[in-house]
Design a protein around this motif. Structure first.
Motif, short mmCIF file in Angstrom:
data_model
loop_
_atom_site.label_atom_id
_atom_site.label_comp_id
_atom_site.label_asym_id
_atom_site.label_seq_id
_atom_site.Cartn_x
_atom_site.Cartn_y
_atom_site.Cartn_z
N MET A 1 -9.33 123.71 64.04
CA MET A 1 -8.05 123.06 64.24
C MET A 1 -8.22 121.56 64.03
O MET A 1 -9.07 120.93 64.63
N VAL A 3 -6.58 117.52 63.85
CA VAL A 3 -5.69 116.67 64.64
C VAL A 3 -5.29 115.47 63.79
O VAL A 3 -6.13 114.87 63.13
N THR A 5 -3.29 111.84 64.32
CA THR A 5 -2.75 110.92 65.32
C THR A 5 -2.07 109.77 64.60
O THR A 5 -2.63 109.17 63.69
N GLU A 98 0.60 123.42 65.59
CA GLU A 98 0.59 124.24 66.81
C GLU A 98 1.39 123.58 67.92
O GLU A 98 2.19 124.20 68.60
N LYS A 99 1.15 122.27 68.13
CA LYS A 99 1.89 121.51 69.13
C LYS A 99 1.78 120.04 68.80
O LYS A 99 0.91 119.62 68.03
N THR A 121 0.30 112.92 68.57
CA THR A 121 -0.89 113.68 68.19
C THR A 121 -0.46 115.08 67.78
O THR A 121 0.05 115.84 68.60
N TYR A 122 -0.67 115.39 66.52
CA TYR A 122 -0.32 116.69 65.96
C TYR A 122 -1.57 117.57 65.95
O TYR A 122 -2.58 117.20 65.35
N HIS A 123 -1.47 118.70 66.60
CA HIS A 123 -2.56 119.67 66.63
C HIS A 123 -2.25 120.73 65.57
O HIS A 123 -1.25 121.44 65.67
N LYS A 125 -2.85 124.10 63.28
CA LYS A 125 -3.37 125.46 63.43
C LYS A 125 -4.52 125.71 62.45
O LYS A 125 -4.41 125.37 61.27
#
Length: 161
Positions: A1, A3, A5, A98-99, A121-123, A125
């Motif tokens: 996963m 990330v 930012t 994802e979130k 912050t984009y997580h 998938k």
């Protein structure tokens, strides 16, 4: 996963206390008023407004999104900071996400306004990929700035609110 930012600052001609009130303390009452053409309702569906609280925002019919659920991560009333995560939506703009966690800090300016400092912050998938520039354009373009300008206009028109 993976990330992603992003950080951005937005000037607003409203005090940090009023911004914090609209975005954190009285969101469920103020945001449907301020954004009546976009938000139908905002309600806490679990919790007491502090960390762990789940809020559901329902949008006016015909918008690109019907609803979104947020989870409050942190609230600091003294420093005008709060963070929340978007944990569910009926339509994700980016299927690979994802979130998203949004951290907001409202800092006073000498003129009596604020600087909204936002870290997103984009997580992502699995091995998914998202174009960082597309997120910047979508989130930090018209939407976030438009939201802050709507809040600013509301408080300038209603100084006792």
């Amino acid at each position: 996963m993976g990330v992603i930012t992003l950080e951005k600052e937005f000037p607003v001609n409203v005090s940090p206390a009023k911004l914090f009130k609209a975005f954190c303390l009285e969101t469920d009452v103020l945001m449907p008023k301020i954004l009546s053409g976009y938000i139908e309702s905002s309600e806490i569906i679990e919790g007491d407004g502090g960390p762990g609280t789940i809020r559901k925002i329902t949008f006016v019919e015909g918008k690109w999104l019907n609803y979104v659920k947020q989870k409050i991560e942190a609230v600091d009333k003294e420093n005008f900071t709060y963070s929340f995560g978007v944990i569910e939506a009926d339509v994700w703009k980016f299927a690979e996400v994802e979130k998203v966690i949004y951290e907001n800090k409202f800092v006073p300016t000498p003129e009596g306004g604020s600087i909204c400092k936002r870290t997103s912050t984009y997580h992502i998938k699995g091995d998914g990929e998202v174009d960082k520039d597309k997120i910047k354009e979508d989130v930090y373009g018209k939407k976030t700035e438009g939201l802050l300008k709507a809040v600013e206009a509301y408080f300038l028109a209603n100084p006792d609110a």
